[in-house]
Design an enzyme around this catalytic site. Structure first.
Site, mmCIF file in Angstrom:
data_model
loop_
_atom_site.group_PDB
_atom_site.id
_atom_site.type_symbol
_atom_site.label_atom_id
_atom_site.label_comp_id
_atom_site.label_asym_id
_atom_site.label_seq_id
_atom_site.Cartn_x
_atom_site.Cartn_y
_atom_site.Cartn_z
ATOM 1 N N LYS A 17 0.840 -1.198 0.000
ATOM 2 C CA LYS A 17 0.000 0.000 0.000
ATOM 3 C C LYS A 17 0.877 1.251 0.000
ATOM 4 O O LYS A 17 0.790 2.109 0.888
ATOM 5 C CB LYS A 17 -0.931 0.020 1.217
ATOM 6 C CG LYS A 17 -1.894 -1.152 1.295
ATOM 7 C CD LYS A 17 -3.109 -0.923 0.424
ATOM 8 C CE LYS A 17 -4.147 -2.016 0.517
ATOM 9 N NZ LYS A 17 -3.824 -3.282 -0.099
ATOM 10 N N GLY A 67 -17.943 -9.988 -1.906
ATOM 11 C CA GLY A 67 -19.204 -9.918 -2.641
ATOM 12 C C GLY A 67 -19.112 -9.974 -4.157
ATOM 13 O O GLY A 67 -20.106 -10.231 -4.822
HETATM 14 O O1 O7M Z 1 -10.402 -11.845 -1.349
HETATM 15 P P1 O7M Z 1 -10.197 -11.140 -0.029
HETATM 16 O O2 O7M Z 1 -11.288 -10.212 0.313
HETATM 17 O O3 O7M Z 1 -9.843 -12.082 1.084
HETATM 18 O O4 O7M Z 1 -8.848 -10.272 -0.186
HETATM 19 C C1 O7M Z 1 -8.815 -9.159 -0.998
HETATM 20 C C2 O7M Z 1 -7.401 -8.705 -1.213
HETATM 21 O O5 O7M Z 1 -7.415 -7.605 -2.106
HETATM 22 C C3 O7M Z 1 -6.680 -8.229 0.057
HETATM 23 O O6 O7M Z 1 -5.337 -8.657 -0.028
HETATM 24 C C4 O7M Z 1 -6.760 -6.729 -0.007
HETATM 25 O O7 O7M Z 1 -5.625 -6.100 0.528
HETATM 26 C C5 O7M Z 1 -6.836 -6.461 -1.520
HETATM 27 N N1 O7M Z 1 -7.609 -5.260 -1.893
HETATM 28 C C6 O7M Z 1 -8.910 -5.107 -1.526
HETATM 29 O O8 O7M Z 1 -9.516 -5.989 -0.903
HETATM 30 N N2 O7M Z 1 -9.573 -3.959 -1.876
HETATM 31 C C7 O7M Z 1 -9.004 -2.969 -2.577
HETATM 32 O O9 O7M Z 1 -9.647 -1.972 -2.859
HETATM 33 C C8 O7M Z 1 -7.665 -3.113 -2.959
HETATM 34 C C9 O7M Z 1 -7.011 -4.296 -2.663
HETATM 35 C C10 O7M Z 1 -5.740 -4.502 -3.266
HETATM 36 O O10 O7M Z 1 -5.352 -5.522 -3.771
HETATM 37 O O11 O7M Z 1 -4.999 -3.477 -3.310
HETATM 38 C C11 O7M Z 1 -3.883 -3.541 -4.065
#
Ligand code: O7M
Length: 221
Positions: A66, A178
């Site tokens: 991030k 979702g």
């Molecule tokens: O499938 P999940 O929900 O268990 O995980 C989602 C992954 O995507 C998790 O590693 C988050 O850090 C990432 N992510 C989001 O969930 N939302 C965002 O808006 C952005 C990210 C992301 O990958 O940012 C690079």
């Protein structure tokens, strides 16, 4: 750029040691195009553990720290990530052009791809208000692609319509948050990022196979 085969990127948010991580990744490696690692690995196995993990698993590794700091800190993180064997990094558009331009250039020189986050799967309302600005910012910087949420398919469509086919769109929010598997790619993304649905599944390989199937044949999007 991430080479596309299945269209699936694993969000590897686990508290496991290197050995368990390698065993798990080896068991589904053929089903994923890249592995996204981040705070979980940094805080649990540390930089040396990440290096060992990357050495042991022949996959594209995307670092999601991030990144949204001032320029010299962003640069430092990118250089260190490169030393660990990282192939791509995610940066936050919100940090602005001045803090992004040099780090993106350094990443390019090192052969590290930069993916710019310009919208979030939950919240992120300030991002969505400045979407057009951030798309152009990323194109000006020459990033490899953008992170766009599976939970907001209209944003994926909008970004794709502006950037054309040259940029890769990575879409998180599938499954646990979702987004329906297959629908982000059906809306114009290149890759779907999935974490908990696979990792917490009783049969991660079977779940990953089903997601790859849905990516190939999306329905009810
Ligand atoms: O499938 P999940 O929900 O268990 O995980 C989602 C992954 O995507 C998790 O590693 C988050 O850090 C990432 N992510 C989001 O969930 N939302 C965002 O808006 C952005 C990210 C992301 O990958 O940012 C690079």
């Amino acid at each position: 750029m991430i080479r596309k085969s299945t269209g699936l990127i694993l969000a590897f948010d686990v508290e496991w040691d290197v050995k368990r991580s390698v065993t798990f990744l080896s068991s589904i490696s053929d089903l994923v195009d890249a592995v996204k690692i981040g705070w979980y690995q940094l805080l649990n196995i540390g930089p040396q553990g990440i290096k060992e993990l990357i050495r042991s698993v022949n996959k594209y590794f995307l670092a999601d720290f991030k990144l949204g700091d001032v320029s010299h800190i962003n640069e430092y993180v990118i250089k260190k990530a490169h030393e660990l064997g990282i192939n791509g990094v995610i940066m936050h558009a919100v940090t602005g052009g001045e803090n992004l331009v040099t780090p993106v250039n350094i990443a390019r020189e090192l052969g590290v791809d930069v993916y710019l986050l310009i919208s979030m799967s939950s919240g992120g309302e300030l991002y969505d208000k400045s979407l057009d600005y951030n798309i152009l910012l990323g194109m000006d910087l020459g990033v490899s692609g953008f992170v766009v949420p599976a939970t907001k398919p209209s944003i994926i469509r909008q970004v794709r319509s502006v950037v054309g086919g040259k940029y890769q769109l990575l879409s998180p929010g599938v499954g646990a948050q979702g987004g329906k598997p297959g629908c982000a790619i059906a809306s114009g993304a290149d890759f779907e990022i999935v974490g908990r649905s696979i990792i917490n599944s009783e049969s991660p390989r079977e779940t990953a196979i089903n997601i790859v199937r849905a990516i190939k044949n999306p329905s009810d999007c």
